[in-house]
Design an enzyme around this catalytic site. Structure first.
Site, PDB file in Angstrom:
ATOM      1  N   GLU A  46       3.314   6.109  14.474  1.00 56.10           N
ATOM      2  CA  GLU A  46       3.422   7.568  14.360  1.00 56.10           C
ATOM      3  C   GLU A  46       2.140   8.218  14.834  1.00 56.10           C
ATOM      4  OE1 GLU A  46       4.579   9.625  10.815  1.00 56.10           O
ATOM      5  OE2 GLU A  46       6.172   8.174  10.335  1.00 56.10           O
ATOM      6  N   GLU A  88       5.290   3.738   5.451  1.00 54.34           N
ATOM      7  CA  GLU A  88       4.287   4.461   4.665  1.00 54.34           C
ATOM      8  C   GLU A  88       4.278   4.184   3.156  1.00 54.34           C
ATOM      9  OE1 GLU A  88       4.599   8.610   5.745  1.00 54.34           O
ATOM     10  OE2 GLU A  88       3.370   8.288   7.536  1.00 54.34           O
TER      11      GLU A  88
END
Length: 298
Positions: A194, A83
């Site tokens: 995710e 991320e």
């Protein structure tokens, strides 16, 4: 893994004790016949400080050491950095490119998993005008001499798309399709590393199942997924956990049954066994996802 725990100072040797824990975790995952995705969960930060945009050296040093340690195993994948956010896409591109060249320079051919700017967001990957700057479509230009890489993407179904809530309210199919079309147009693949579901019928049936059906019907560009989250480090009341050690009944949890149904073969027992292996010591490893990102190939 947490970078600071694996490498206590930039460019220094890997911590032997922490690396041993990571090795045990990887071995546990591989023993199930699964793929272990080793993920640096640091957002391009070290001790919460963004790396210098002009010096990829600390980052490439980390991956040089890991590439030499986990040599040529097609079931160990390298997740370069989780991320990226609040930085330029140009920096993300440059740092990833340097890491890929470094890994390949060691002779390591393991699959590399490339993250995108803007928190890896699936629904913003192919934006023409992206809120985080240059769109992640730029990452199609990555040079990999082994041509063995995929892109990682994240998605959550709460209104903010943040993964902060266990409710499921929104799914932007137009943007998902735009990303899928982009992957096809550039001949690339992705893995959803995710997504999480609240333990309720709406999330499981109207969002989780529909989304996994979509991935399954587009296997030419989606290699699989990993679920967020499990592990004994999470409190029992964490909305996304499917860990049997966190008071989750594997046999009765509809999320686990759903994940099992949309994998290469039924793995509810493997999920149970793998999670059970991750006890107190693994909280120190900061694996984040209980099963060390066991990749469930569709």
């Amino acid at each position: 893994f947490k970078w600071e725990k694996l490498q206590p100072c930039l460019r220094c040797d890997l911590d032997v004790n922490f690396l041993s824990l990571l090795d045990r975790a990887v071995k546990n995952v591989l023993s199930t016949g699964s793929i272990a995705l080793i993920d640096c969960h640091n957002y391009f930060r070290y001790n919460d400080t963004l790396l210098s945009s002009t010096d990829p050296g600390p980052y490439t040093n980390l991956w040089y050491r890991l590439a030499q340690h986990y040599t040529n195993n097609d079931r160990i994948w390298f997740g370069l950095m989780n991320e990226p956010h609040d930085m330029t896409t140009e920096m993300v591109f440059n740092f990833h490119q340097q890491a890929i060249w470094t890994i390949r320079s060691t002779g390591n051919l393991n699959k590399i998993v490339i993250s995108g700017n803007g928190w890896d967001g699936l629904t913003h990957w192919a934006d023409t005008v992206a809120y985080y700057g240059t769109p992640n479509s730029k990452l199609a230009l990555m040079d990999d001499t082994a041509n063995n890489h995929v892109y990682e993407m994240h998605i959550y179904f709460d209104t903010a798309g943040s993964g902060a809530y266990g409710t499921c309210d929104d799914i932007d199919w137009n943007k998902i399709q735009a990303t899928t079309d982009w992957l096809r147009s550039v001949g690339k693949k992705a893995i959803i590393t995710e997504f999480g579901l609240g333990n309720n019928d709406n999330c499981v049936t109207n969002f989780g199942e529909v989304f996994l059906k979509y991935l399954s019907s587009n296997q030419d560009v989606y290699d699989g997924y990993t679920y967020w989250a499990a592990g004994t480090c999470w409190p029992n009341n964490y909305v996304f956990t499917v860990d049997p050690n966190n008071a989750v009944s594997i046999g009765n949890d509809h999320r686990v049954q759903l994940l099992s149904n949309y994998s290469a073969h039924s793995r509810s027992n493997e999920i149970s066994q793998s999670n059970s292996a991750f006890q107190t010591n693994y909280c120190n490893v900061s694996l984040t996802v209980a099963v060390l990102y066991i990749v469930l190939v569709l």
